[in-house]
Design an enzyme around this catalytic site. Structure first.
Site, PDB file in Angstrom:
ATOM      1  N   LYS A  97       0.882  -1.163   0.000  1.00 48.93           N
ATOM      2  CA  LYS A  97       0.000   0.000   0.000  1.00 48.93           C
ATOM      3  C   LYS A  97       0.918   1.211   0.000  1.00 48.93           C
ATOM      4  O   LYS A  97       1.605   1.492   0.983  1.00 48.93           O
ATOM      5  CB  LYS A  97      -0.896   0.006   1.235  1.00 48.93           C
ATOM      6  CG  LYS A  97      -1.715   1.296   1.327  1.00 48.93           C
ATOM      7  CD  LYS A  97      -2.473   1.443   2.618  1.00 48.93           C
ATOM      8  CE  LYS A  97      -2.813   2.911   2.834  1.00 48.93           C
ATOM      9  NZ  LYS A  97      -3.535   3.159   4.075  1.00 48.93           N
ATOM     10  N   ALA A 184      -9.399   5.371   3.877  1.00 47.82           N
ATOM     11  CA  ALA A 184      -9.300   6.507   4.799  1.00 47.82           C
ATOM     12  C   ALA A 184     -10.567   7.348   4.881  1.00 47.82           C
ATOM     13  O   ALA A 184     -11.198   7.647   3.876  1.00 47.82           O
ATOM     14  CB  ALA A 184      -8.136   7.415   4.442  1.00 47.82           C
ATOM     15  N   THR A 207      -8.808   3.393  11.674  1.00 47.66           N
ATOM     16  CA  THR A 207      -9.280   4.151  12.831  1.00 47.66           C
ATOM     17  C   THR A 207     -10.767   3.962  13.094  1.00 47.66           C
ATOM     18  O   THR A 207     -11.183   3.874  14.253  1.00 47.66           O
ATOM     19  CB  THR A 207      -8.972   5.655  12.636  1.00 47.66           C
ATOM     20  OG1 THR A 207      -7.609   5.782  12.241  1.00 47.66           O
ATOM     21  CG2 THR A 207      -9.189   6.443  13.914  1.00 47.66           C
TER      22      THR A 207
END
Lengths: 255, 66
Positions: A97, A184, A207
């Site tokens: 990535k 993201a 996250t």
């Protein structure tokens, strides 16, 4: 009916890819990964701590997962290339990535450097998954130089803002043929479902799961949302209309 | 002679290889990677790669990340 997708030479069933950072503990991470149903998990490359012979975090990740090392924290093409080479050597994988960041505050990609690094790594035989903006032109350039997928951001890393520009994501989907993995900015299950309903091939998040109060429950929620969104996309939704259309028959109403 | 390992200066004997440095540091080869002066050293060359005065060595492994 099987609904798989391919990145490079590898085929995957789960369309949710999950990061391994920021979990409250390795044990919670392990259970959350399981709950997410992910087949691909990302890891980062960092210096070995020479002061203590710490256990490897890889001991907590089941061998069944495909590891996707990232180049997080790299701000130049040179550093990203170097990190990718180290990751390949450490993990014996061609997957990377690719992140080349442009700014500490936004963590937005430096697309010029990203393209430069991607070119080098593709030539070296890497399967490159670049983290990029939701920019169709950039996505096309990354596809043209041989990236195996393109990973446009939904919103800034760790922001949880969801899909900020669904229209651009749609244009990217119409523009290129390699898989589009939204990477993201996904904050909750509905964000993930929206990305999948747009027709994205997958989602990568960290996250959104690790930072939730209950990461294991959120991992399960994301797993279901990705599947629900994918099914809704494949089903072909009804068009949006301003006015009502009755769903019960209009004939035979009592008088 | 002096080398740097992960940014920290160390004193080693002449003729030290990457393999012997890792042994000295009690680092297992599994899951790590090494570069010297920003050039990757493949694992198969660990035993024959001799470190030189002033070399900057990075030893990395995987950590959690997104």
């Amino acid at each position: 009916m099987s609904d798989t997708f391919k990145i490079g030479k590898r085929e995957f069933k789960s369309r949710l890819m999950v990061g391994t950072g920021k979990y409250p503990s390795n044990e919670i991470m392990k259970i959350a990964l399981e709950a997410s149903g992910a087949e691909v998990v990302t890891v980062a490359v960092r210096r070995v701590n020479l002061d203590r012979s710490s256990e490897s975090m890889l001991d907590h990740i089941d061998k069944k997962y495909t590891l996707l090392p990232n180049t997080a924290g790299c701000y130049t093409a040179e550093d990203a290339i170097r990190t990718a080479r180290l990751a390949r050597e450490a993990l014996d994988t061609e997957f990377v990535k690719l992140e080349v960041l442009g700014d500490e505050k936004t963590l937005f990609p430096d697309n010029e450097a990203l393209l430069e690094a991607a070119k080098v790594l593709v030539k070296e035989g890497f399967t490159v998954l670049p983290y990029t903006n939701d920019d169709p032109i950039m996505a096309k350039k990354l596809e043209d130089i041989g990236c195996a997928a393109v990973m446009p951001l939904a919103a800034p890393i760790g922001s949880g803002l969801g899909i900020r520009n669904p229209h651009n994501i749609r244009i990217i989907l119409e523009t290129i043929k390699v898989p589009i993995i939204v990477d993201a900015g996904v904050g909750t299950a509905s964000d993930a479902a929206i990305a999948m309903e747009l027709g994205c091939h997958g989602i990568l998040m960290n996250t959104g799961i690790a930072g939730a109060k209950d990461p294991v429950k959120m991992a399960r929620a994301m797993n279901l949302a990705v599947e629900a969104g994918r099914l809704a996309y494949l089903s072909g939704r009804i068009p949006k209309k301003l006015y009502a259309t009755a769903s019960s028959p209009l004939s035979g109403i009592i008088e | 002679m002096k080398i740097r390992v992960n940014g920290i200066e160390r004193e080693i004997e002449a003729g030290t290889t990457v393999e012997s440095l890792l042994n000295m540091l009690e680092i297992k080869v599994q899951g790590i990677a090494v570069d010297i002066n920003r050039e990757i050293v493949p694992k198969r060359l660990f035993s024959e790669t001799i470190l030189n005065e002033g070399d900057s060595i990075e030893i990395v492994r995987m950590v959690g990340g997104g």
